[in-house]
Design an enzyme around this catalytic site. Structure first.
Site, PDB file in Angstrom:
ATOM      1  N   HIS B  41       0.835  -1.198   0.000  1.00  0.00           N
ATOM      2  CA  HIS B  41       0.000   0.000   0.000  1.00  0.00           C
ATOM      3  C   HIS B  41       0.875   1.257   0.000  1.00  0.00           C
ATOM      4  CE1 HIS B  41      -3.398  -2.614   0.788  1.00  0.00           C
ATOM      5  NE2 HIS B  41      -4.216  -1.579   0.710  1.00  0.00           N
ATOM      6  N   LYS B 109     -12.581  -8.335   5.447  1.00  0.00           N
ATOM      7  CA  LYS B 109     -13.353  -8.870   6.563  1.00  0.00           C
ATOM      8  C   LYS B 109     -13.470  -7.794   7.623  1.00  0.00           C
ATOM      9  CE  LYS B 109     -11.351 -12.054   9.641  1.00  0.00           C
ATOM     10  NZ  LYS B 109     -11.840 -12.209  10.995  1.00  0.00           N
TER      11      LYS B 109
HETATM   12  S1  SF4 Z   1     -12.270 -18.402  10.542  1.00  0.00           S
HETATM   13 FE1  SF4 Z   1     -10.953 -18.245  12.348  1.00  0.00          FE
HETATM   14  S2  SF4 Z   1      -8.886 -18.506  11.589  1.00  0.00           S
HETATM   15 FE2  SF4 Z   1     -10.197 -18.004   9.831  1.00  0.00          FE
HETATM   16  S3  SF4 Z   1     -10.106 -15.769   9.590  1.00  0.00           S
HETATM   17 FE3  SF4 Z   1     -11.851 -16.236  10.916  1.00  0.00          FE
HETATM   18  S4  SF4 Z   1     -11.038 -16.108  12.999  1.00  0.00           S
HETATM   19 FE4  SF4 Z   1      -9.285 -16.297  11.625  1.00  0.00          FE
END
Ligand code: SF4
Lengths: 290, 202
Positions: B41, B109
């Site tokens: 970035h 996320k």
């Molecule tokens: S599922 Fe669990 S290991 Fe995978 S990104 Fe989410 S918190 Fe992290």
């Protein structure tokens, strides 16, 4: 035939691999029943995707998440198991082997420099805890890959024991809200209550990997588990923090006697896949996965 | 939530992005970039500030906050698993990135901050939430790595161009009209908390 060092290495690496590619049965069951209760259409869709992911992972033996975590092992040594093999080295070697063969991320790092070890091993890494199993002829090992989302938001606090139940409830709820979407809800919440500073964290960890269909045998503790689970699901945080009725799959509490003048409480999370795998290896080298 | 599935591919027009609303599902085809490290970035922003042209065609592109797992077969990298990291760590760089390159989709996320939402509104960009623990669902949707840029940073910090087919469904969680599911959920939770506290007797 009897157990050898090599066999133990194989067992460890296989067990760890299973933990990264299979979602435990109780977790899948719990996701299914959450799906049947969920009212938010978006949350439903997400839970369906999670279940589908579990199914495909198992069928195709695929890695569930790119964050393959740092390795942690809970070892129970049967007192009738011939314990004359260097178990600790076998665990290290098993992890080095599978990290390389399965292309797991080498995420373990030095605590001061944060330089990574590409093998996921190092000083006191993997994390191993031991316990004895009276009369058993086997070693029972649970492998837990801890991804950052599922470990980073853990919390521990030493309370004064004035308003014990109130403190516990508030601390668990607030820790969950603070973690929010980061441990990929619906989470499994492990809570430790009592003991000492170090022991309460261990209790929380053990609670987080306890199967979801097992309640604490003490009815008062079991009641607290259910009450907290309801409260957490009422927050509306939902799957992946995108809203819904399913924020947690379970709240598991483990307790220990503590001091009359303080009360430790610890909270640890498992992200929704609840990754863990348990297996036994017997003195004749026979292996079973539970 | 609409059951409509929007198909998009880069370069994505502003018009297409403006049609998307939170709750919509998207399928991606063609090229996108694994663009997740702070180093990459910083480099992109520095070069653009100096007026240098990038070797990467980010214009109206799709980026993925994905710390992928790779394997090296002979001299070539292949993807073993995908997923998203918590995007918030890229908050400080993203508004400028959107502005400079007209990034149209960010897959990650947990959502991003107000300044990023504002940039999405100003320049036309959406945020898509990648469901954690769902790598298996995408295994057959990634056709392969087509290019690795800035490999001097190391494979985990480099920018990796991948080709995807019907990559999704992925969910629009922040749109270009100032709406964010994360904000809505946060407000909703805040409003419920007093009742929950009361019920628990705390
Ligand atoms: S599922 Fe669990 S290991 Fe995978 S990104 Fe989410 S918190 Fe992290």
């Amino acid at each position: 035939m009897s157990i050898t060092y090599r066999k133990l290495v194989e067992f460890i690496s296989e067990l760890y691999d299973i933990s990264n590619r299979t979602i435990p049965k109780d977790v899948k069951e719990s996701l299914k029943s959450a799906l049947s209760r969920e009212r938010n259409p978006l949350a439903k869709k997400i839970l369906e995707m999670m279940l589908k992911s579990a199914e495909v992972a198992e069928k195709e033996r695929l890695i569930i998440c790119q964050d393959t975590g740092i390795p942690q092992f809970f070892v129970k040594v049967g007192t009738k198991f011939p314990y004359d093999i260097d178990l600790e080295s076998a665990i290290k070697e098993g992890i080095e082997k599978i990290t390389k063969e399965a292309y797991y991320r080498g995420i373990a790092a030095h605590p001061l420099t944060h330089v990574r070890s590409s093998t996921n091993t190092g000083e006191r890494m993997p994390i191993i805890t031991y316990e004895f199993l009276h009369d058993a002829k086997y070693l029972e090992i649970t492998a837990v890959p801890k991804g950052s989302g599922s470990e980073r938001w853990s919390a521990l606090k030493m309370f004064d024991p004035y308003d014990v139940i109130k403190d516990i409830k508030k601390f668990v709820l607030d820790s969950f809200i603070n973690a929010g979407s980061r441990p990929c809800p619906p989470v499994i919440i492990g809570v430790g209550i009592g003991g000492t500073f170090d022991y309460v964290a261990k209790l929380a960890k053990e609670a987080a990997i306890r199967p979801l269909n097992k309640r604490n045998p003490d009815p008062n503790v079991a009641k607290l588990e259910m009450e907290l689970l309801d409260a957490i699901n009422e927050t509306g945080i939902g799957p992946m923090g995108l809203g819904g009725d399913t924020s947690a799959l379970g709240v598991n509490i483990e307790t220990a006697y503590t001091s009359a003048v303080w009360n430790p409480v610890a909270v640890n999370f498992q992200c929704w896949p609840g990754r863990r795998a348990t297996g036994r290896i017997y003195s004749d080298g026979y292996v079973e996965y539970l | 939530m609409s059951e409509l599935m929007f198909k998009i591919s880069a370069p994505v027009s502003e018009d297409t992005i403006r049609r998307l609303k939170i709750g919509d599902m998207v399928l991606i085809n063609g090229s996108m970039y694994i663009f997740v490290s702070i180093k990459s970035h910083l480099r992109a922003l520095e070069m653009s500030k100096k007026g240098e042209s990038l070797p990467i065609n980010l214009k109206e592109g799709i980026i993925f906050h994905c710390p992928a797992l790779f394997k090296k077969v002979e001299d070539k990298y292949e993807i073993v698993a995908v997923g998203a990291t918590t995007s918030a760590r890229l908050n400080p760089f993203t508004p400028e990135l959107i502005k400079q390159f007209r990034i149209r989709c960010i897959i990650g996320k947990g959502g991003m901050d107000k300044a990023t939402l504002e940039a999405m509104k100003n320049y036309g960009c959406v945020y898509l939430d990648f469901i954690g623990g769902c790598s298996p669902l995408y295994a057959d949707k990634i056709e392969g790595i087509t290019n690795i840029y800035w490999s001097d940073l190391g494979i985990y910090d480099a920018v990796i161009e991948i080709k995807v087919r019907d990559f999704g469904p992925i969910l629009v969680t922040m749109d270009s009209h100032g709406n964010s599911i994360y904000e809505k959920v946060e407000e909703d939770t805040k409003s419920k908390l007093p009742i929950i506290y009361k019920k628990l007797g705390i």
